[in-house]
Design a protein around this motif. Structure first.
Motif, short mmCIF file in Angstrom:
data_model
loop_
_atom_site.label_atom_id
_atom_site.label_comp_id
_atom_site.label_asym_id
_atom_site.label_seq_id
_atom_site.Cartn_x
_atom_site.Cartn_y
_atom_site.Cartn_z
N PRO A 36 0.98 -1.31 0.10
CA PRO A 36 -0.05 -0.01 -0.10
C PRO A 36 1.04 1.36 -0.14
CG PRO A 36 -0.86 -1.52 1.51
CD PRO A 36 0.53 -2.03 1.23
N VAL A 37 0.55 2.13 -0.85
CA VAL A 37 1.39 3.29 -1.26
C VAL A 37 0.10 4.74 -1.03
CG1 VAL A 37 3.34 2.59 -2.29
CG2 VAL A 37 1.44 3.56 -3.51
N ILE A 38 0.53 5.64 -0.57
CA ILE A 38 -0.33 7.05 -0.48
C ILE A 38 -0.21 7.47 -1.79
CG2 ILE A 38 -0.44 9.39 0.50
CD1 ILE A 38 -1.75 7.38 2.46
N LEU A 39 -1.26 7.65 -2.52
CA LEU A 39 -1.22 8.34 -4.02
C LEU A 39 -1.45 9.86 -3.53
CD1 LEU A 39 -1.04 7.42 -6.72
CD2 LEU A 39 -3.63 7.79 -6.89
N GLU A 40 -2.33 10.15 -2.80
CA GLU A 40 -2.77 11.39 -2.64
C GLU A 40 -3.81 11.73 -1.49
OE1 GLU A 40 -4.65 12.34 -6.57
OE2 GLU A 40 -5.80 13.57 -5.33
N LEU A 41 -3.80 12.80 -0.82
CA LEU A 41 -4.65 13.11 0.14
C LEU A 41 -5.51 14.23 -0.39
CD1 LEU A 41 -2.24 13.28 3.17
CD2 LEU A 41 -3.61 11.27 2.33
N ASN A 42 -6.99 14.21 0.33
CA ASN A 42 -7.91 15.16 -0.30
C ASN A 42 -8.50 15.88 0.94
OD1 ASN A 42 -9.97 16.31 -1.47
ND2 ASN A 42 -10.05 14.93 -2.88
N ALA A 43 -8.45 16.98 1.08
CA ALA A 43 -8.97 17.77 2.21
C ALA A 43 -10.40 17.96 2.05
CB ALA A 43 -8.25 19.07 2.58
N ARG A 44 -11.14 17.85 0.78
CA ARG A 44 -12.36 17.91 0.52
C ARG A 44 -13.14 16.91 -0.06
NH1 ARG A 44 -9.29 21.13 -1.88
NH2 ARG A 44 -8.95 23.43 -1.30
N PRO A 45 -13.05 15.53 0.80
CA PRO A 45 -13.33 14.31 0.33
C PRO A 45 -15.02 14.33 -0.18
CG PRO A 45 -12.83 14.04 2.50
CD PRO A 45 -12.54 15.42 1.92
N GLY A 46 -15.33 13.66 -1.14
CA GLY A 46 -16.66 13.83 -1.72
C GLY A 46 -17.59 12.85 -0.73
N LEU A 47 -18.77 12.82 -1.36
CA LEU A 47 -19.83 12.06 -0.18
C LEU A 47 -20.30 10.93 -0.95
CD1 LEU A 47 -21.48 15.37 0.91
CD2 LEU A 47 -19.85 13.91 2.24
N ALA A 48 -19.75 10.73 -2.17
CA ALA A 48 -20.37 9.42 -2.83
C ALA A 48 -20.03 8.07 -2.10
CB ALA A 48 -19.77 9.28 -4.24
N ILE A 49 -19.09 8.22 -1.18
CA ILE A 49 -18.44 7.03 -0.71
C ILE A 49 -19.68 6.34 0.20
CG2 ILE A 49 -17.63 8.20 1.70
CD1 ILE A 49 -15.30 6.36 1.62
N GLN A 50 -20.64 7.42 0.55
CA GLN A 50 -21.95 6.85 1.19
C GLN A 50 -22.66 5.90 0.61
OE1 GLN A 50 -23.28 10.33 4.35
NE2 GLN A 50 -23.09 11.06 2.33
N LEU A 51 -22.88 6.37 -0.94
CA LEU A 51 -23.56 5.45 -1.63
C LEU A 51 -23.01 3.98 -1.95
CD1 LEU A 51 -24.62 7.76 -4.53
CD2 LEU A 51 -26.26 6.76 -2.89
N ALA A 52 -21.63 4.10 -2.25
CA ALA A 52 -20.78 2.95 -2.21
C ALA A 52 -20.79 2.05 -1.07
CB ALA A 52 -19.49 3.13 -2.26
N ASN A 53 -20.98 2.59 0.09
CA ASN A 53 -21.15 1.64 1.46
C ASN A 53 -22.58 1.45 1.76
OD1 ASN A 53 -18.64 1.02 2.83
ND2 ASN A 53 -18.20 2.89 2.09
N ARG A 54 -23.72 1.96 1.17
CA ARG A 54 -25.16 2.05 1.24
C ARG A 54 -25.24 2.37 2.93
NH1 ARG A 54 -28.08 -3.21 0.11
NH2 ARG A 54 -27.13 -3.70 2.20
N ALA A 55 -24.57 3.51 3.41
CA ALA A 55 -24.27 3.70 4.84
C ALA A 55 -23.91 5.29 4.71
CB ALA A 55 -23.49 3.09 5.55
N GLY A 56 -24.54 6.00 5.89
CA GLY A 56 -24.35 7.49 6.11
C GLY A 56 -23.03 7.52 7.01
N LEU A 57 -22.43 8.85 6.83
CA LEU A 57 -21.07 8.98 7.40
C LEU A 57 -21.55 9.43 8.86
CD1 LEU A 57 -19.02 10.78 4.90
CD2 LEU A 57 -18.26 8.88 6.45
#
Lengths: 526, 318
Positions: free
Chosen positions: B260-281
């Motif tokens: 595992p390597v760090i590709l980049e970091l994001n200080a404004r990560p999007g919210l679509a991850i909730q859809l991918a997990n079918r769960a709210g943050l």
């Protein structure tokens, strides 16, 4: 949202609104823009010569009513006694006294003509004719011989719509007089003669129309008034009015209008009275003059500045005119920002740039909507199409944007040359600058186009323009302009509203759509 | 009512993300650390966290001229803007063809075209606010064999949301033919939510609709295990710790050679991850907030994150 944010928002909104309330409530500033142009000053000058006997001169005087507001009446009566009387539903000015030699009477009034508004009425009211209207304007009279056999014969010849459609019946009579009766200024004024000879004077036609209307049982009257013209003496005109659908509906075969009175007409009174009549005089003559008045900027400033030293010091009406017109536009921008905030944070419309929609709306503000949208499309089209050959030249970013800017400036110059024929050239030049600013939009669109595809680029451009279109009527509204310019404290209230939206942490409409799958898949949780 | 259904599901909306999490947790002064991939790379290297090897950097236009020469001997690499956003402006070179290069996907890329693209990057064409930027060339990461059959034409990455040093949600973005090898959900990549507790994909979405298989390979995605997942979470948290930012989306690629390597970091990560997990943050974020300001070792925080995820699950109950 946090409590300090709510408090700040409320404080700002309240501050703006309370200053506004004081200005309106205590100092009587108007909440709606007043028309500084639509006011006419009309002067009636009567010369009368008498031989020393007692006599009198009368003139029909206008009243405020449908389509006109009369104010600032004044009269100089030159040794005569002036009084205003009502004589059968008509306001009459009477100057009486010993007439010796020449008297010059001046009567002045100011009048503002308004677009006549049709009052909404319940269908049940329509048939109801007030008894006083019925009494005064339905029976036959010598000048309106509605019961004459010739009139009845003529009415029988028409294929009339049913009596439940009085408006259509009136329109048919109006068409008949317009098309079948020739208007000859030297012809007679008599209704029956006009009907028989198929020609009559303006008064003759008006009387015939009234006669026919009364013959059908529709109350009607003729009206005498003035046609106000800039730089010319007003002309006297006669037209007719019929009581239809609960109001007096004006119509003129001379001018060719039915239902809507042109705004240059001012009603003086009954068509059956001359403007000036006199008794026991040797000679009488009159002259009319009308002057279109515009309030001078300093007069507006006096009217619009509250009579309070502190508040007056903050009134923007005292500024130089150029500054005023810039501020009028500038003060609208916060409203645009507020709308963008609502669209973005409340609804979640993805627009280009934060205030690109404001800029677009500002750019097209002085054009009609189709023309403005056309301009934006042309500018965008040039930009995006112009990029394609530029792409091949492999230019660096800043010079490339510069080339695009040149293209846009050239296009806009071309449009200005082509559009020279339309309207004020200076105005046109003034509004071109924001169009050029739209060049920035081009770069945004073309990057999105290259990176994320036509669909997303187009969707975002359409969303930006849609928000701009929503802002456009606000930027165009004379009411909004008047409000923010007269009450600049509203900008503070806008700030409060923005603070409130800024502290809003609830869902956007777009969130609801985007995460709809999550909402549906959940059962009620504990 | 849909509004209350979303709230019950604990869905985090954009306004709330910005006002409640990004603004208080992420100090603006620290944004350059993540917005500039060169700075992130330096930061991670100093902490011993693996990153893709850097081959060359061009900060000025004159440095573009000899950029191809400086890459002599490199068969494959990635040219990208140091301050790019959402994967814009990235060119993946998979090989060489005569004088020029071959892009992944097989299209040829002339040396001039390559220089022009690098110059565009430096001019700020792809940077967040159109500022001057640097063009960087780094190692092209390979697809881990265990993930190879789940992705088509590109390298999948793992996005981990780290809040106050605790991993709260993760997904892997699997490139598809439609996303032309890119790992961006809005460009058509498959978003697969990873159960933090087990390290296995438990749900996936294509666009907005749920999917269980990869649209191109037809392979079943749900149930697949992410290799070295504990390590993925550890470097995500480790890198985030170095930035001093409180709410970060860390993008991790699992390279077969480097791990595992760090590709980049994001200080404004999007919210679509909730859809991918079918769960709210929200339940997870609020649970982390309730932990308070105690200092805990990294491994402990990763463990807490994995347990929290198991507790919160996808039914939204905290």
């Amino acid at each position: 949202m946090s409590r300090p944010a709510v408090a700040t928002a409320a404080l700002l909104v309240l501050f703006g609104l309370s200053v506004l309330a004081v200005k309106v409530g205590v100092y009587g500033l108007p909440l709606t823009p007043s028309d500084a142009r639509g006011v006419w000053q009309v002067e009636l000058r009567i010369h009368v010569r008498g031989d020393g006997r007692r006599g009198r001169v009368t003139a029909t005087l206008p009243t405020s009513g449908a389509g006109q507001v009369v104010f600032d009446e004044a009269s100089s009566s030159d040794r005569l006694v002036f009084s205003i009387r009502g004589e059968d539903d008509q306001r009459v000015g009477v100057w009486s006294g010993w007439l010796g030699g020449i008297h010059e009477i001046v009567y002045r009034f100011r009048v503002q003509t308004l677009p006549a508004s049709t009052p909404e009425r319940a269908p049940g009211d329509l048939a109801e004719v007030p008894p006083e209207v019925q009494q005064a304007y339905l029976p036959p009279t010598p000048s309106h011989p509605a019961s004459d056999a010739a009139v009845q014969q003529q009415l029988d010849r028409f294929e009339l719509p049913g009596p439940d459609e009085p408006m259509a019946r009136a329109r048919l009579l109006y068409s008949f007089v317009t098309h079948e009766i020739a208007q000859v200024p030297t012809a007679g004024d008599d209704a029956l003669l006009t009907l028989a000879r198929r020609e009559g004077s303006a008064l003759g036609e008006a009387r015939l129309l009234v006669t026919l209307l009364r013959g059908l049982g529709i109350p009607a009257r003729s009206v005498r008034g003035l046609a106000l013209r800039e730089g010319e003496a007003p002309g006297e005109e006669v037209w007719s009015e019929a009581w239809l659908e609960g109001r007096w509906v004006p119509m003129s075969t001379q001018r060719g209008f039915f239902g809507e009175r042109p705004p240059d007409l001012v009603a003086l009174g009954s068509g059956e009275r001359e403007v000036v009549e006199a008794s026991s005089v040797q000679a009488v003559g009159h002259r009319l003059r009308a002057l279109r008045e515009r309030l001078r900027p300093d007069e507006i400033a006096t009217v619009m500045a509250p009579s309070n030293r502190v508040l007056a010091a903050f009134s923007l009406y005292g500024l130089p005119l150029g500054t005023q017109s810039v501020l009028r536009a500038l003060l609208l921008l916060p409203l645009g920002a507020l709308m963008v905030a609502i669209f973005r944070n409340g609804i979640g419309v993805p627009t280009y740039g934060t205030f690109m929609p404001v800029l677009i709306a500002f750019a097209i503000r002085d054009f009609s909507l189709p023309a403005g949208l056309g301009l934006v499309t042309v500018v965008l089209g040039i930009g995006v199409l112009g990029r394609l050959p530029l792409e091949r030249l492999r230019l660096l970013l800043v010079p490339r944007l510069g080339v695009l800017l040149c293209l846009v400036v050239l296009t806009v110059t071309g449009i200005a040359l082509v559009g020279r024929g339309f309207g004020n050239r200076e105005l046109f030049a003034g509004v071109l600058f924001p169009i050029v600013i739209l060049t920035m939009l081009i770069e945004r669109v073309s990057i999105t186009l290259a990176e994320e595809g036509v669909r997303i680029a187009l969707a975002r451009a359409v969303a930006s323009v849609a928000v701009a279109v929503a802002i456009y009527p606000v930027f165009r509204s004379p009411l909004a302009e008047h409000l923010v310019f007269t009450f600049p404290e509203l900008v503070v209230s806008t700030m409060g509203a923005l603070v409130w939206i800024g502290g809003y942490t609830g869902y956007r409409v777009a969130d609801l759509l985007r995460f709809r799958a999550l909402a549906v898949s959940e059962g009620p949780a504990s | 009512m849909r509004l209350s259904a979303l709230r019950r599901a604990g869905v985090l909306g954009l306004n709330r993300r910005n006002a409640r999490y990004l603004l208080p947790a992420n100090d603006r002064a620290r944004y350059p650390l993540v917005d500039d991939k060169l700075a992130t790379k330096r930061l991670c290297s100093e902490a011993g966290i693996p990153v893709p090897r850097l081959y060359a950097v061009a900060r000025e236009h004159h440095e573009v001229r000899d950029l191809p020469e400086r890459l002599a001997g490199r068969g494959s690499f990635v040219l990208k803007p140091a301050r790019g956003a959402m994967g814009n402006g990235i060119v993946v070179v998979a090989g060489r063809e005569g004088e020029g290069f071959l892009r992944s996907g097989g299209r040829a890329l002339g040396v001039d075209e390559f220089r022009y693209h690098a110059a565009g990057i430096i001019s700020g064409l792809y940077s967040l606010a159109g500022h001057l930027d640097a063009a960087m060339v780094e190692q092209r990461l390979e697809v881990h064999p265990l993930l190879a059959e789940l992705a088509e034409g590109g390298v999948p990455d793992v996005r981990v949301i780290v809040f106050r040093g605790v991993p709260v949600m993760a997904m892997t973005r699997l490139p598809t033919r439609r996303s032309s090898g890119r790992a961006n959900l809005h460009q058509g990549a498959l978003g697969a939510g990873i159960d933090l507790a087990t390290g296995r994909i438990h749900h996936a979405v294509l666009g907005r609709s749920p999917a269980t298989t990869h649209p191109d390979t037809g392979r079943r995605v749900v149930g697949a295990a992410i290799p070295a997942f504990e390590r993925v979470l550890q470097i995500a948290v480790g890198a985030t710790d170095r930035t001093g930012l409180g709410y970060v989306g860390a993008d991790v690629v699992i390279d077969p050679e480097l791990g595992p390597v760090i590709l980049e970091l994001n200080a404004r990560p999007g919210l679509a991850i909730q859809l991918a997990n079918r769960a709210g943050l929200r339940p997870r974020l609020e649970a982390v907030e309730r932990l308070g300001d105690v200092e805990l070792p990294l491994e402990e925080r990763v463990r807490i994150g994995r347990e929290l995820a198991a507790l919160c699950g996808s039914d939204g109950a905290a």
